[in-house]
Design a protein around this motif. Structure first.
Motif, mmCIF file in Angstrom:
data_model
loop_
_atom_site.group_PDB
_atom_site.id
_atom_site.type_symbol
_atom_site.label_atom_id
_atom_site.label_comp_id
_atom_site.label_asym_id
_atom_site.label_seq_id
_atom_site.Cartn_x
_atom_site.Cartn_y
_atom_site.Cartn_z
ATOM 1 N N ASN A 4 0.858 -1.188 0.000
ATOM 2 C CA ASN A 4 0.000 0.000 0.000
ATOM 3 C C ASN A 4 0.896 1.241 0.000
ATOM 4 O OD1 ASN A 4 -1.886 2.023 0.404
ATOM 5 N ND2 ASN A 4 -3.156 0.755 1.746
ATOM 6 N N PRO A 6 0.653 4.339 -1.269
ATOM 7 C CA PRO A 6 0.129 5.648 -0.863
ATOM 8 C C PRO A 6 0.000 5.788 0.661
ATOM 9 C CG PRO A 6 -1.145 4.790 -2.697
ATOM 10 C CD PRO A 6 -0.248 3.675 -2.237
ATOM 11 N N HIS A 10 2.148 8.335 3.114
ATOM 12 C CA HIS A 10 1.467 9.222 4.066
ATOM 13 C C HIS A 10 2.061 9.043 5.465
ATOM 14 C CE1 HIS A 10 -1.786 11.724 5.506
ATOM 15 N NE2 HIS A 10 -2.228 10.764 6.302
#
Length: 178
Positions: A4, A6, A10
């Protein structure tokens, strides 16, 4: 390779912000590293001790689990706190047959043996009255330490960006008859 990207990106950006804030606290003498039990294989994950990065257990609850897995928004995490545990043994036994092992950036944590029943926001460094807004630095998390414990048994994190789900652990419960 991260599954994951993204969500990982973040998390890494937030961890960098926490790193800068922790550096200010170190200069002011208001930061301390938090130790705790670790497993030998955790070294491979290269957790960042400067920002008190740990692997902690999370008992799944919707919609927060969806937010942690990057399937939804951070609604339900910001402003109410997310309880994470050092040991899965201490968690609610009525949980579903799976849990998350979460990489969490604890940053500067208030360690207390007398936690409030509900934290609405990260506590202030100067311990200001919570009914008034202040401009002091705030802790990133709260560590809850039981009587006679040398390390907190659980933590409350106040931002979804402080957490990254490293592992989903599935298990089968054992019946009490066996």
């Amino acid at each position: 390779q991260n599954e994951n990207a993204p969500l990982w990106g973040h998390y890494c950006r937030h961890r960098q912000q926490v790193r800068l804030q922790v550096a200010q606290r170190v200069e002011a003498g208001h930061h301390r590293p938090i130790g705790g039990p670790q497993w030998p294989w955790v070294e491979e994950l290269a957790l960042d001790q400067a920002v008190n990065e740990h692997l902690l257990w999370y008992s799944p609850h919707q919609p927060i689990t969806n937010a942690l897995l990057g399937l939804g928004s951070e609604e339900g995490i910001e402003g109410c706190g997310l309880r994470l545990w050092q040991s899965c043994i201490d968690m609610d036994p009525r949980q579903p047959p799976w849990m998350l092992l979460v990489r969490v950036c604890l940053g500067s944590a208030l360690v207390t043996s007398e936690p409030k029943a509900h934290y609405a926001a990260p506590p202030c460094d100067a311990r200001c009255d919570e009914t008034h807004m202040c401009t002091h630095l705030r802790f990133h998390s709260v560590g809850i330490q039981g009587p006679g414990q040398s390390h907190p048994s659980s933590y409350i994190s106040f931002a979804g960006a402080q957490c990254f789900p490293e592992f989903v652990v599935m298990y089968r419960g054992r019946s009490h008859d066996s």
